[in-house]
Design a protein around this motif. Structure first.
Motif, PDB file in Angstrom:
ATOM      1  N   GLU A  51      48.595  10.940  42.648  1.00  0.00           N
ATOM      2  CA  GLU A  51      48.682  10.332  41.320  1.00  0.00           C
ATOM      3  C   GLU A  51      49.420   8.997  41.391  1.00  0.00           C
ATOM      4  O   GLU A  51      49.011   8.010  40.780  1.00  0.00           O
ATOM      5  N   THR A  52      50.515   8.989  42.133  1.00  0.00           N
ATOM      6  CA  THR A  52      51.354   7.795  42.217  1.00  0.00           C
ATOM      7  C   THR A  52      50.644   6.649  42.937  1.00  0.00           C
ATOM      8  O   THR A  52      50.639   5.509  42.471  1.00  0.00           O
ATOM      9  N   VAL A  53      50.020   6.967  44.074  1.00  0.00           N
ATOM     10  CA  VAL A  53      49.442   5.927  44.925  1.00  0.00           C
ATOM     11  C   VAL A  53      48.044   5.523  44.472  1.00  0.00           C
ATOM     12  O   VAL A  53      47.681   4.341  44.519  1.00  0.00           O
ATOM     13  N   GLN A  54      47.255   6.507  44.023  1.00  0.00           N
ATOM     14  CA  GLN A  54      45.853   6.228  43.714  1.00  0.00           C
ATOM     15  C   GLN A  54      45.537   6.226  42.221  1.00  0.00           C
ATOM     16  O   GLN A  54      44.398   5.973  41.831  1.00  0.00           O
ATOM     17  N   GLY A  55      46.524   6.522  41.396  1.00  0.00           N
ATOM     18  CA  GLY A  55      46.297   6.501  39.956  1.00  0.00           C
ATOM     19  C   GLY A  55      45.429   7.632  39.448  1.00  0.00           C
ATOM     20  O   GLY A  55      44.818   7.523  38.380  1.00  0.00           O
TER      21      GLY A  55
ATOM     22  N   ARG B 107      58.003  13.507  37.807  1.00  0.00           N
ATOM     23  CA  ARG B 107      56.655  13.132  37.396  1.00  0.00           C
ATOM     24  C   ARG B 107      56.648  12.652  35.938  1.00  0.00           C
ATOM     25  O   ARG B 107      55.995  11.660  35.604  1.00  0.00           O
ATOM     26  N   ILE B 108      57.375  13.344  35.081  1.00  0.00           N
ATOM     27  CA  ILE B 108      57.455  12.950  33.677  1.00  0.00           C
ATOM     28  C   ILE B 108      58.087  11.567  33.545  1.00  0.00           C
ATOM     29  O   ILE B 108      57.601  10.701  32.809  1.00  0.00           O
ATOM     30  N   ARG B 109      59.179  11.336  34.281  1.00  0.00           N
ATOM     31  CA  ARG B 109      59.855  10.034  34.230  1.00  0.00           C
ATOM     32  C   ARG B 109      58.931   8.929  34.736  1.00  0.00           C
ATOM     33  O   ARG B 109      58.894   7.829  34.163  1.00  0.00           O
ATOM     34  N   ARG B 110      58.195   9.216  35.799  1.00  0.00           N
ATOM     35  CA  ARG B 110      57.278   8.215  36.335  1.00  0.00           C
ATOM     36  C   ARG B 110      56.191   7.866  35.329  1.00  0.00           C
ATOM     37  O   ARG B 110      55.860   6.687  35.138  1.00  0.00           O
ATOM     38  N   LYS B 111      55.622   8.881  34.678  1.00  0.00           N
ATOM     39  CA  LYS B 111      54.563   8.648  33.703  1.00  0.00           C
ATOM     40  C   LYS B 111      55.088   7.863  32.503  1.00  0.00           C
ATOM     41  O   LYS B 111      54.391   7.005  31.950  1.00  0.00           O
ATOM     42  N   ARG B 112      56.308   8.170  32.086  1.00  0.00           N
ATOM     43  CA  ARG B 112      56.884   7.444  30.951  1.00  0.00           C
ATOM     44  C   ARG B 112      57.110   5.977  31.303  1.00  0.00           C
ATOM     45  O   ARG B 112      56.877   5.076  30.492  1.00  0.00           O
TER      46      ARG B 112
ATOM     47  N   LYS C 113      51.675  26.476  47.414  1.00  0.00           N
ATOM     48  CA  LYS C 113      51.458  25.878  46.099  1.00  0.00           C
ATOM     49  C   LYS C 113      52.327  24.643  45.897  1.00  0.00           C
ATOM     50  O   LYS C 113      51.889  23.644  45.310  1.00  0.00           O
ATOM     51  N   MET C 114      53.560  24.710  46.396  1.00  0.00           N
ATOM     52  CA  MET C 114      54.454  23.569  46.235  1.00  0.00           C
ATOM     53  C   MET C 114      53.965  22.367  47.015  1.00  0.00           C
ATOM     54  O   MET C 114      53.975  21.228  46.513  1.00  0.00           O
ATOM     55  N   GLU C 115      53.512  22.598  48.237  1.00  0.00           N
ATOM     56  CA  GLU C 115      52.990  21.482  49.025  1.00  0.00           C
ATOM     57  C   GLU C 115      51.817  20.838  48.310  1.00  0.00           C
ATOM     58  O   GLU C 115      51.670  19.612  48.312  1.00  0.00           O
ATOM     59  N   MET C 116      50.988  21.649  47.676  1.00  0.00           N
ATOM     60  CA  MET C 116      49.824  21.147  46.958  1.00  0.00           C
ATOM     61  C   MET C 116      50.227  20.220  45.824  1.00  0.00           C
ATOM     62  O   MET C 116      49.645  19.134  45.658  1.00  0.00           O
ATOM     63  N   ILE C 117      51.206  20.613  45.017  1.00  0.00           N
ATOM     64  CA  ILE C 117      51.541  19.762  43.874  1.00  0.00           C
ATOM     65  C   ILE C 117      52.385  18.559  44.282  1.00  0.00           C
ATOM     66  O   ILE C 117      52.345  17.519  43.603  1.00  0.00           O
ATOM     67  N   VAL C 118      53.143  18.673  45.377  1.00  0.00           N
ATOM     68  CA  VAL C 118      53.813  17.483  45.901  1.00  0.00           C
ATOM     69  C   VAL C 118      52.766  16.466  46.326  1.00  0.00           C
ATOM     70  O   VAL C 118      52.864  15.274  46.031  1.00  0.00           O
ATOM     71  N   GLN C 119      51.719  16.954  46.995  1.00  0.00           N
ATOM     72  CA  GLN C 119      50.627  16.068  47.408  1.00  0.00           C
ATOM     73  C   GLN C 119      49.890  15.503  46.193  1.00  0.00           C
ATOM     74  O   GLN C 119      49.533  14.316  46.167  1.00  0.00           O
ATOM     75  N   ALA C 120      49.662  16.336  45.189  1.00  0.00           N
ATOM     76  CA  ALA C 120      49.010  15.867  43.969  1.00  0.00           C
ATOM     77  C   ALA C 120      49.817  14.748  43.320  1.00  0.00           C
ATOM     78  O   ALA C 120      49.258  13.734  42.877  1.00  0.00           O
TER      79      ALA C 120
ATOM     80  N   THR D 268      39.394  20.653  50.317  1.00  0.00           N
ATOM     81  CA  THR D 268      38.274  20.607  49.381  1.00  0.00           C
ATOM     82  C   THR D 268      38.669  20.120  47.990  1.00  0.00           C
ATOM     83  O   THR D 268      37.933  19.357  47.356  1.00  0.00           O
ATOM     84  N   GLY D 269      39.809  20.562  47.497  1.00  0.00           N
ATOM     85  CA  GLY D 269      40.229  20.197  46.148  1.00  0.00           C
ATOM     86  C   GLY D 269      40.337  18.701  45.958  1.00  0.00           C
ATOM     87  O   GLY D 269      39.935  18.151  44.919  1.00  0.00           O
ATOM     88  N   TRP D 270      40.848  18.008  46.967  1.00  0.00           N
ATOM     89  CA  TRP D 270      40.995  16.549  46.861  1.00  0.00           C
ATOM     90  C   TRP D 270      39.643  15.854  46.998  1.00  0.00           C
ATOM     91  O   TRP D 270      39.385  14.865  46.316  1.00  0.00           O
ATOM     92  N   VAL D 271      38.809  16.382  47.888  1.00  0.00           N
ATOM     93  CA  VAL D 271      37.482  15.787  48.071  1.00  0.00           C
ATOM     94  C   VAL D 271      36.698  15.833  46.759  1.00  0.00           C
ATOM     95  O   VAL D 271      36.074  14.846  46.346  1.00  0.00           O
ATOM     96  N   LYS D 272      36.723  16.979  46.085  1.00  0.00           N
ATOM     97  CA  LYS D 272      35.964  17.153  44.855  1.00  0.00           C
ATOM     98  C   LYS D 272      36.473  16.271  43.730  1.00  0.00           C
ATOM     99  O   LYS D 272      35.731  15.986  42.784  1.00  0.00           O
ATOM    100  N   ARG D 273      37.714  15.851  43.823  1.00  0.00           N
ATOM    101  CA  ARG D 273      38.274  15.026  42.753  1.00  0.00           C
ATOM    102  C   ARG D 273      38.335  13.545  43.134  1.00  0.00           C
ATOM    103  O   ARG D 273      39.017  12.757  42.501  1.00  0.00           O
ATOM    104  N   GLY D 274      37.599  13.197  44.160  1.00  0.00           N
ATOM    105  CA  GLY D 274      37.435  11.799  44.506  1.00  0.00           C
ATOM    106  C   GLY D 274      38.652  11.111  45.065  1.00  0.00           C
ATOM    107  O   GLY D 274      38.777   9.884  44.975  1.00  0.00           O
ATOM    108  N   VAL D 275      39.566  11.881  45.668  1.00  0.00           N
ATOM    109  CA  VAL D 275      40.748  11.283  46.279  1.00  0.00           C
ATOM    110  C   VAL D 275      40.318  10.482  47.508  1.00  0.00           C
ATOM    111  O   VAL D 275      39.524  10.955  48.322  1.00  0.00           O
TER     112      VAL D 275
END
Length: 203
Positions: free
Chosen positions: A154-158, A188-193, A143-150, A29-36
Motif C-alpha cells: 500500500e505504501t510503496v505502490q499505492g 497504517r491509520i496515521r499514514r492514511k491520514r 497472517k501477520m507477515e501477510m498484513i505487514v507485506q500488504a 497468489t493473493g498479490w498476483v490477483k490484485r495486480g501488485v
C-alpha cells in the motif's frame, strides 16, 4: 558415519535443495490477483516469517528453534502444488490432499534415507492441523507477515489492500501478536491520514 558427514547422500541433498529452490519463483497468489507489481515469492514470505519467529520466540531456545523450523516448512508443499489461495475454487479438503501428497513424496521418496523427511512432514502436519500452541503461534505469524507485506505494498505502490486487514481482524490471540497488530494498524491509520487530501487541505 562421522559427525561431519551428512545423513543423506549428496545427490539426495542436491535434489532437496532444488525442490526448495522452486519456491523462489512461485509468486504469492493473493498479490498476483490484485495486480501488485513484482509480488513476493513464497520463499520471501517464509524467510521473513522465520525471522519473525526468531524475534518473538522468547528465551526458550528449543521452542524458538521449533517455531523457526515450522515457519520454514509450513508452505513447503507449495513447491509442487503452487500457492492455492481461498478464491481459487479449491476446497480446504482438496488443498490438504494435494499438499499432503507433496509432503508424502518428500518424506517417502526424495528423503526416505534419513529421518529428515519425517521431521519436515511432522512439522508441516502440526502446522496444518493447528492444534498445538506452537502451530497456532506460527499461524498467527503467517497472517501477520501477510498484513505487514500488504501495508508495504500500500505504501510503496499505492494499492488498496483493505481486504487483507479485514480478513485478519480478531485472528491474533497471543499477547505479543495482538500488540504488533495494534501497532501496525495504528501506523497504517496515521499514514492514511497524512496522505489524505481532505486532511492536508489540498483537495
Amino acid at each position: 558415519m562421522s559427525a561431519q558427514q551428512s545423513q543423506l547422500p549428496a545427490e539426495d541433498l542436491l535434489s532437496f535443495f532444488r525442490f526448495v529452490g522452486k519456491l523462489k519463483t512461485i509468486k504469492r497468489t493473493g498479490w498476483v490477483k490484485r495486480g501488485v507489481h513484482d509480488p513476493e515469492s513464497v520463499s520471501d514470505h517464509m524467510y521473513r516469517m522465520a525471522l519473525m519467529a526468531m524475534a518473538v520466540g522468547g528465551n526458550d531456545s528449543a521452542r524458538r528453534d521449533r517455531l523457526i523450523k515450522m515457519a520454514l516448512v509450513h508452505d513447503l508443499a507449495e513447491s509442487e502444488v503452487g500457492d492455492i489461495a481461498p478464491g481459487d475454487g479449491v476446497s480446504k479438503e482438496e488443498k490438504f490432499s494435494r499438499e499432503e501428497a507433496a509432503m508424502h513424496h518428500l518424506r517417502d521418496d526424495a528423503l526416505s534415507q534419513s529421518t529428515f523427511g519425517k521431521e519436515l512432514y511432522d512439522l508441516w502436519l502440526e502446522y496444518d492441523q493447528g492444534k498445538t500452541e506452537d502451530a497456532r503461534l506460527v499461524k498467527e505469524l503467517d497472517k501477520m507477515e501477510m498484513i505487514v507485506q500488504a501495508d508495504e505494498y500500500e505504501t510503496v505502490q499505492g494499492k488498496d489492500l483493505e481486504e487483507f486487514f479485514e480478513s485478519t481482524r480478531g485472528v491474533f490471540h497471543s499477547n505479543v501478536m495482538q500488540d504488533i497488530d495494534r501497532a501496525l494498524r495504528s501506523q497504517r491509520i496515521r499514514r492514511k491520514r497524512t496522505a489524505s487530501p481532505e486532511d492536508s487541505g489540498l483537495n
